[in-house]
Design a protein around this motif. Structure first.
Motif, PDB file in Angstrom:
ATOM      1  N   TRP A  61       0.722  -1.024  -0.085  1.00 53.36           N
ATOM      2  CA  TRP A  61      -0.375   0.094  -0.476  1.00 53.36           C
ATOM      3  C   TRP A  61       0.874   1.028  -0.185  1.00 53.36           C
ATOM      4  CZ3 TRP A  61       0.024   4.380   3.538  1.00 53.36           C
ATOM      5  CH2 TRP A  61      -1.726   4.647   3.326  1.00 53.36           C
ATOM      6  N   LEU A  62       2.077   0.900   0.636  1.00 58.59           N
ATOM      7  CA  LEU A  62       2.906   2.814   1.137  1.00 58.59           C
ATOM      8  C   LEU A  62       3.814   2.986  -0.502  1.00 58.59           C
ATOM      9  CD1 LEU A  62       3.338   4.852   3.137  1.00 58.59           C
ATOM     10  CD2 LEU A  62       5.075   2.592   4.219  1.00 58.59           C
ATOM     11  N   ALA A  63       3.783   2.008  -0.823  1.00 60.31           N
ATOM     12  CA  ALA A  63       4.530   1.491  -2.302  1.00 60.31           C
ATOM     13  C   ALA A  63       3.573   2.647  -3.004  1.00 60.31           C
ATOM     14  CB  ALA A  63       4.792   0.119  -2.588  1.00 60.31           C
ATOM     15  N   MET A  87       1.330   7.351   7.755  1.00 62.90           N
ATOM     16  CA  MET A  87       2.225   6.777   7.848  1.00 62.90           C
ATOM     17  C   MET A  87       2.195   6.317   9.151  1.00 62.90           C
ATOM     18  SD  MET A  87       4.131   6.531   5.384  1.00 62.90           S
ATOM     19  CE  MET A  87       6.350   7.105   6.176  1.00 62.90           C
ATOM     20  N   PRO A  88       2.371   6.872  10.456  1.00 65.01           N
ATOM     21  CA  PRO A  88       2.566   6.425  11.955  1.00 65.01           C
ATOM     22  C   PRO A  88       2.313   4.645  12.117  1.00 65.01           C
ATOM     23  CG  PRO A  88       2.292   9.289  11.771  1.00 65.01           C
ATOM     24  CD  PRO A  88       1.498   8.242  10.543  1.00 65.01           C
ATOM     25  N   ARG A  89       0.758   5.034  11.357  1.00 63.61           N
ATOM     26  CA  ARG A  89       0.163   3.251  11.568  1.00 63.61           C
ATOM     27  C   ARG A  89       0.776   2.280  10.417  1.00 63.61           C
ATOM     28  NH1 ARG A  89      -2.102   0.328  13.838  1.00 63.61           N
ATOM     29  NH2 ARG A  89      -3.507  -1.002  13.902  1.00 63.61           N
ATOM     30  N   THR A  90       1.297   2.952   9.212  1.00 63.51           N
ATOM     31  CA  THR A  90       1.823   2.022   8.423  1.00 63.51           C
ATOM     32  C   THR A  90       3.269   2.072   9.124  1.00 63.51           C
ATOM     33  OG1 THR A  90       2.744   3.599   6.964  1.00 63.51           O
ATOM     34  CG2 THR A  90       0.584   2.391   6.537  1.00 63.51           C
ATOM     35  N   THR A  91       4.106   2.512   9.502  1.00 61.10           N
ATOM     36  CA  THR A  91       5.485   2.125  10.292  1.00 61.10           C
ATOM     37  C   THR A  91       5.510   1.603  11.168  1.00 61.10           C
ATOM     38  OG1 THR A  91       6.108   4.538   9.240  1.00 61.10           O
ATOM     39  CG2 THR A  91       7.813   3.934  10.470  1.00 61.10           C
ATOM     40  N   GLU A 116       7.518  -1.226  11.011  1.00 56.67           N
ATOM     41  CA  GLU A 116       8.486  -1.315  11.319  1.00 56.67           C
ATOM     42  C   GLU A 116       8.679  -1.466  13.376  1.00 56.67           C
ATOM     43  OE1 GLU A 116      11.445   1.149   9.047  1.00 56.67           O
ATOM     44  OE2 GLU A 116      10.267   2.537   8.973  1.00 56.67           O
ATOM     45  N   PRO A 117       7.858  -1.686  13.674  1.00 55.79           N
ATOM     46  CA  PRO A 117       7.767  -1.836  15.419  1.00 55.79           C
ATOM     47  C   PRO A 117       8.657  -1.953  16.331  1.00 55.79           C
ATOM     48  CG  PRO A 117       7.493  -4.519  14.006  1.00 55.79           C
ATOM     49  CD  PRO A 117       7.520  -3.243  13.348  1.00 55.79           C
ATOM     50  N   ASP A 118       9.612  -1.734  15.820  1.00 54.85           N
ATOM     51  CA  ASP A 118      11.502  -2.112  16.158  1.00 54.85           C
ATOM     52  C   ASP A 118      11.818  -0.036  16.331  1.00 54.85           C
ATOM     53  OD1 ASP A 118      11.175  -4.460  17.239  1.00 54.85           O
ATOM     54  OD2 ASP A 118      12.845  -5.379  15.019  1.00 54.85           O
TER      55      ASP A 118
END
Lengths: 252, 112
Positions: free
Chosen positions: A83-85, A235-239, A243-245
Motif C-alpha cells: 500500500w505504501l509503495a 504514515m505512523p500507522r503503517t510505520t 517497522e515496530p522496532d
C-alpha cells in the motif's frame, strides 16, 4: 490485538475462528478502510473455501489454513508495504505533474505580461526583483527535490525486507515534503508578483488572466498539501506495522 | 522445493497460474499445487501479498464477483502487460533452464 502465537492458542467454533483471524489482519490495516475490507473479505472467502474442501475436522482445517497465512502482524505488514509503495509512487507522480503544471502556468503568465506590456511600477521594481529571485530559487529547489525523490524511488534496486522498503518510501515522502515547502514559497511569490503588477490597474477581462492563473496555482498547491497530509497522517500507522522496532527506538 | 528458490520465481509462478484464465486466490494456490505435482506448496501468506503487488504493478487486474455460496470473491486476471511479462519471464526461464541442463548434461558426460 492478538499476536500470531496467542492466536493459535484460542479455541473457538469455525465461523468465529475465521472471522477472528480475518479481523486480526484487517484491523491492523485500518489506515485504509477499503484495503482493510478487501483483505478481510479475501481471507474469509479463502478460509471458507478451505473449510468446504477440507476432509478433516472443520476447526483443524481452519487452523491449518490460518497457519498457512501466518502471523497476522507479518501478513498485515506485507500488505501495508505494498500500500505504501503505491501511495508513494502516486505522490511522486503527482509532485512531478504539479511542478510541471506550475512551470507552464508561470511561463504562460510571463508571456502574457510581455504580450500585454504589463511591467512592474518603478516604485516597487526593486521589491519585484527580489521576490522574482526568491520565486525562481524556490521553484528550482522544488524541482531538484522532486527529481531527487523520483530518482531515489525508481533508481534504486527494490529492497527485500518490508522495513527497508518502508524506510525508502518515508525518505521519498520527506523529499516530496521539502519540495512542497519550496513550491509554497514559489507560489506565494507568484501571488505577490501578480499583485505588484495589478496595483493601480482597473479591473477588466485582461486582469482576469493573471488572477485566474495564480488561483489555479493555489488550487494545485492545495491538492498537493491534501495528498501529502493524507499520507502523512497514515504514515505512523503503517510505520508501526512495518517497522515496530524503529518506533520503539525512535524513528530517524 | 527450496523456499528461497521458489520466492525468486514467485511472480512467474503466480502469473503462470493465471495464464489459463481469471481465478480467485484459493484457486490460484490450488492451481499452483496441482500443476506442480504438489512440489510447490506456497503458503497463503505469500500468495495474497504477491497478488496485490502484481496488481499494483499493472500485471494483474481484479474485480469482485459473487461466489455460489453468496460470499464476495476477488477474482484476478492477467492484464495485457501481465501476459507480456509472463512471456518474457518464460523465455528467460527457458534459456536459463536449457543452460543449466546443458551444464549438468556436460558434467554427466564428462564423468561417464
Amino acid at each position: 490485538m492478538q499476536s500470531g502465537d496467542s492466536w493459535a492458542n484460542i479455541v473457538m467454533p469455525e465461523p468465529e475462528a475465521i472471522a477472528a483471524y480475518a479481523a486480526s489482519v484487517a484491523d491492523r490495516l485500518d489506515f485504509d478502510p477499503s484495503l482493510s475490507q478487501r483483505v478481510r473479505q479475501e481471507i474469509e472467502d479463502h478460509l471458507w473455501e478451505c473449510m468446504a474442501a477440507g476432509a478433516s475436522n472443520g476447526l483443524e482445517t481452519v487452523e491449518r489454513a490460518t497457519a498457512q497465512f501466518g502471523d497476522p502482524q507479518a501478513l498485515a505488514a506485507e500488505f501495508a508495504t505494498i500500500w505504501l509503495a503505491e501511495q508513494t509512487k502516486k505522490l511522486s507522480a503527482a509532485a512531478v505533474l504539479i511542478v510541471l503544471a506550475l512551470l507552464v502556468m508561470m511561463k504562460a503568465r510571463l508571456a502574457w505580461y510581455g504580450f500585454a506590456q504589463w511591467t512592474v511600477a518603478d516604485e516597487v521594481r526593486t521589491l519585484g526583483s527580489v521576490v522574482s529571485l526568491v520565486d525562481v530559487c524556490a521553484f528550482w529547489l522544488a524541482v531538484t527535490f522532486v527529481v531527487a525523490g523520483w530518482a531515489y524511488l525508481f533508481g534504486y534496486r527494490a529492497a527485500t525486507s518490508c522495513a527497508a522498503q518502508c524506510r525508502r518510501f518515508r525518505h521519498v515522502i520527506y523529499l516530496t515534503l521539502v519540495s512542497l515547502l519550496a513550491v509554497i514559497v514559489s507560489v506565494t511569490c507568484d501571488v505577490a508578483l501578480t499583485v505588484l503588477r495589478l496595483v493601480g490597474r482597473e479591473f477588466s477581462a485582461q486582469t482576469l488572466i493573471p488572477i485566474t492563473s495564480v488561483v489555479a496555482e493555489t488550487v494545485l498547491i492545495g491538492v498537493f498539501v491534501l495528498k501529502i497530509g493524507s499520507l502523512a497522517t497514515r504514515m505512523p500507522r503503517t510505520t508501526s506495522l512495518v517497522e515496530p522496532d524503529t518506533l520503539r527506538r525512535g524513528a530517524p | 522445493m527450496e523456499g528461497e528458490m521458489l520466492k525468486g520465481h514467485l511472480d512467474l509462478i503466480v502469473l503462470a497460474a493465471l495464464a489459463e484464465g481469471p481465478a480467485h486466490g484459493y484457486a490460484v494456490i490450488e492451481t499452483i499445487r496441482s500443476r506442480s505435482g504438489h512440489a510447490f506448496d506456497l503458503p497463503e501468506g505469500t500468495i495474497y501479498p504477491a497478488l496485490h503487488r502484481l496488481e499494483q504493478a499493472g500485471l494483474l487486474s481484479s474485480r469482485w464477483t459473487i461466489a455460489d455460496s453468496g460470499r464476495r470473491r476477488r477474482v484476478y486476471a492477467l492484464t495485457r502487460q501481465g501476459r507480456r511479462a509472463l512471456a518474457d519471464r518464460r523465455a528467460v526461464w527457458e534459456r536459463f533452464s536449457n543452460a543449466i541442463g546443458g551444464l549438468l548434461g556436460q558434467h554427466r558426460h564428462a564423468r561417464a
